[in-house]
Design an enzyme around this catalytic site. Sequence first.
Site, PDB file in Angstrom:
ATOM      1  N   LYS A 211      55.623  27.235  54.599  1.00  9.06           N
ATOM      2  CA  LYS A 211      56.415  28.411  54.996  1.00  9.06           C
ATOM      3  C   LYS A 211      56.912  29.151  53.748  1.00  9.06           C
ATOM      4  O   LYS A 211      56.810  30.374  53.651  1.00  9.06           O
ATOM      5  CB  LYS A 211      57.590  27.941  55.858  1.00  9.06           C
ATOM      6  CG  LYS A 211      58.557  29.031  56.270  1.00  9.06           C
ATOM      7  CD  LYS A 211      59.711  28.428  57.071  1.00  9.06           C
ATOM      8  CE  LYS A 211      60.855  29.415  57.239  1.00  9.06           C
ATOM      9  NZ  LYS A 211      62.007  28.805  57.926  1.00  9.06           N
ATOM     10  N   TYR A 251      51.849   5.288  65.606  1.00  8.49           N
ATOM     11  CA  TYR A 251      50.838   6.197  65.046  1.00  8.49           C
ATOM     12  C   TYR A 251      50.488   7.288  66.044  1.00  8.49           C
ATOM     13  O   TYR A 251      50.534   8.479  65.727  1.00  8.49           O
ATOM     14  CB  TYR A 251      49.596   5.387  64.669  1.00  8.49           C
ATOM     15  CG  TYR A 251      48.515   6.202  64.000  1.00  8.49           C
ATOM     16  CD1 TYR A 251      48.722   6.780  62.754  1.00  8.49           C
ATOM     17  CD2 TYR A 251      47.276   6.384  64.610  1.00  8.49           C
ATOM     18  CE1 TYR A 251      47.730   7.523  62.128  1.00  8.49           C
ATOM     19  CE2 TYR A 251      46.278   7.121  63.982  1.00  8.49           C
ATOM     20  CZ  TYR A 251      46.509   7.693  62.753  1.00  8.49           C
ATOM     21  OH  TYR A 251      45.522   8.432  62.144  1.00  8.49           O
TER      22      TYR A 251
END
Length: 431
Positions: A211, A251
Amino acid sequence: MSHSPITTLDKNGEEITTVGLDRFGFDSRVPIDVLRSLYLRSHYVVSANDINDVKDLDSENAETQHAKFLQGHAAYQSKSIFHPDTQSISYTTLSRFPPVKLLPHNLRKRILVTGGAGFVGSHLVDRLMLLGHEVTVIDNFFTGSKTTVCHWIGHPNFEMVRHDVVEPFMIECDQIYHLACPASPPHYQFNAVKTIKTSFMGTLNMLGLAKRTKARFLISSTSEVYGDPEVHPQTEEYWGHVNPIGPRACYDEGKRVAETLTYGFQRQDGVDVRVARIFNTYGPRMNPYDGRVVSNFIVQALKGEDMTVYGDGKQTRSFQYVHDLTDGLIALMNSDETRPVNIGNGDEFTIGEFAELVREVVERVQDQDGDVRTRRVEIVHHAMPTDDPQKRRPDTTRAKESLDWQPKWTVRMGLEEMVRYYKAKMAEGSI
């Protein structure tokens, strides 16, 4: 010692001399023999029982096991010396870097690869470096290894930083490949909380960086987001069937929330994102002890041990070779496709059939090298682990249509490279 070059044929029976694609204004093609000289290399070229034997290092023969693949690229190998009698190695900084493309400034990108010392990351780094880009790797070496990228250390286009993505990181870059996260069950279950934290905090930090720098961000997600699927094969539209509290959940759910976060930044902050859902991948530099089926089978067969198949061996898997994956990741990064994309190989094997294929390839390589087997390895069956999916196979229609990408390597050809890689590592004493 001269060796006949090893030819590699793709699925259409045509010889593979380059890997990579020229897509979306980004040419990722490099000669396969140059790439091989990086991952099928020895950590030393000279083996000296006595230091007096070492006269002209450049003229010494490359290690036999590696020479079959290196084909004239020995000039770029390490000039370290191995002493078998004391099991010691004399490292040197004297080695030439392989030639990299000289790109004009406007085409050269600054690329950050998190997890760049891992299995997939290191192959991506090799490709991006040979293409002439400036590459920074950050890795905490939890599962990665310095040896996978050490041949680039000192190169003016390369930087290696030991850093954990759970902590923020500041750098200027144009593209971020976010691969950092342990990806094999023994590693990600070793510290389940840390795995979730890496998936969430690591992705949050790297999206924050994207960003700020207006870099394009690609996250390596996984077929595990589909869990134990009830739809076969899986398209990107399938939402998955995941146990949120099972042993693999750290996970699976970590990657699912990482995707949520990625699209949150896209919608809220206009970050340019790409999501690759990677299916089973294999190739050189895979950790031989990480419990994955391909490396397990090859190492067991090479050591003459019986090969372990869990359950009845009827569960299916589809395996893609790491070069196909690298092609897919680079094509996705440089394309305009912002939806998730499956990157995998649709050729399905039962685990039982796969074990037989590995045994056959290992025996062929041993026969070519004149190695004598004391007996034929057997295939033995053990009980099935928890939450192990029965079936997983990608529907790669979107990758074909959006990226013009499809896997080229046959499982057999990829296995042969991997067998040679592990065989050379054993000869070197690394395994």
